[in-house]
Design a protein around this motif. Structure first.
Motif, PDB file in Angstrom:
ATOM      1  N   ALA A   1       0.874  -1.316  -0.085  1.00 29.00           N
ATOM      2  CA  ALA A   1      -0.087  -0.030  -0.032  1.00 29.00           C
ATOM      3  C   ALA A   1       0.917   1.343   0.088  1.00 29.00           C
ATOM      4  O   ALA A   1       1.749   1.328   0.707  1.00 29.00           O
ATOM      5  CB  ALA A   1      -1.032   0.001   1.289  1.00 29.00           C
ATOM      6  N   VAL A   2       0.440   2.030  -0.941  1.00 31.96           N
ATOM      7  CA  VAL A   2       0.930   3.513  -0.577  1.00 31.96           C
ATOM      8  C   VAL A   2       0.511   4.126   0.580  1.00 31.96           C
ATOM      9  O   VAL A   2      -0.416   4.068   1.042  1.00 31.96           O
ATOM     10  CB  VAL A   2       0.393   4.243  -1.837  1.00 31.96           C
ATOM     11  N   GLN A   3       1.493   4.718   1.163  1.00 29.94           N
ATOM     12  CA  GLN A   3       1.307   5.428   2.468  1.00 29.94           C
ATOM     13  C   GLN A   3       0.666   6.798   2.442  1.00 29.94           C
ATOM     14  O   GLN A   3       1.332   7.529   1.730  1.00 29.94           O
ATOM     15  CB  GLN A   3       2.426   5.614   3.481  1.00 29.94           C
ATOM     16  N   GLY A   4      -0.342   7.198   2.857  1.00 25.67           N
ATOM     17  CA  GLY A   4      -0.935   8.610   2.846  1.00 25.67           C
ATOM     18  C   GLY A   4      -0.163   9.487   3.664  1.00 25.67           C
ATOM     19  O   GLY A   4       0.188   8.989   4.707  1.00 25.67           O
ATOM     20  N   ALA A   5      -0.160  10.729   3.395  1.00 25.56           N
ATOM     21  CA  ALA A   5       0.121  11.784   4.444  1.00 25.56           C
ATOM     22  C   ALA A   5      -0.417  13.070   4.368  1.00 25.56           C
ATOM     23  O   ALA A   5      -0.678  13.273   3.031  1.00 25.56           O
ATOM     24  CB  ALA A   5       1.762  11.648   4.309  1.00 25.56           C
ATOM     25  N   ALA A   6      -0.584  13.741   5.607  1.00 23.21           N
ATOM     26  CA  ALA A   6      -1.033  15.028   5.214  1.00 23.21           C
ATOM     27  C   ALA A   6       0.047  16.001   4.553  1.00 23.21           C
ATOM     28  O   ALA A   6       1.191  15.822   4.456  1.00 23.21           O
ATOM     29  CB  ALA A   6      -1.195  15.846   6.691  1.00 23.21           C
ATOM     30  N   PRO A   7      -0.406  16.701   3.736  1.00 26.30           N
ATOM     31  CA  PRO A   7       0.476  17.764   2.936  1.00 26.30           C
ATOM     32  C   PRO A   7       1.186  18.401   3.896  1.00 26.30           C
ATOM     33  O   PRO A   7       0.773  19.067   4.984  1.00 26.30           O
ATOM     34  CB  PRO A   7      -0.391  18.727   2.225  1.00 26.30           C
TER      35      PRO A   7
END
Lengths: 123, 123
Positions: free
Chosen positions: A112-118
């Protein structure tokens, strides 16, 4: 004696009459497994202190640990905001998973691609 | 581009083509909610880093937080031993529940007998 009428009135069951129950170790927060309950399984779980499910594959009630010894002692049961999912906090004896793993989610991590806040987002 | 074929082959979907996804805050272990995914929702979740579900009530894809701002950034995704349940570990922005509660299980604790191991059990 059936499930308390006031609780039964709030339960939203699937087409098969079942509600998913998420099972979590009460102190570590580990998510152990997901199982299914009908009204009777929930009634037994709430009144006996032993997690009891409906087995979709065997089409019978299943007191977790009766065969394996890997008992789940109930600590808390919560119904979600929609009335269609249960959360059981339990004290799990030994492995929750029939494979011998502690949880049913230990063996198969998906890529999975890890999401992150801008990073430079304005508040 | 569809869901990776090797993952799709391992997924066991319900009659409606959906798989339940348990959503957990990655660092605190809180169980936040349960939602549902079809193959496309899982594909989007794995490839975008944003938790994406299939809304059974609205019959449409639903990128968590697009409306509310209460985004779920994906940290890990695991498939269970039977291939029929997903566990998402996420970083939840704000409240996970549409009621404003942190989790969907905060509001409705059911009365339950607590189970306990026999005090004088032999090992």
């Amino acid at each position: 004696m059936p499930l308390d009428a006031e609780i039964a009135a709030r339960l939203k069951r699937g087409g098969d009459g079942l509600v998913p129950a998420i099972v979590q170790q009460h102190d570590t927060g580990e998510v152990l497994m997901l199982a299914w309950m009908d009204d009777e399984a929930l009634h037994r779980t709430l009144t006996t202190g032993r997690a009891t499910y409906w087995s979709r594959s065997r089409q019978e009630y299943w007191v977790k640990g009766d065969t394996s010894g890997h008992v789940q002692y109930v600590r808390e049961v919560a119904l979600d905001c929609d009335g269609d999912t249960l959360l059981l906090r339990v004290d799990q004896v030994g492995a929750a998973c029939h494979t011998g793993d502690r949880t049913c989610f230990d063996a198969d991590r998906l890529p999975a691609v890890q999401g992150a806040a801008p990073e430079h987002a304005e508040p």
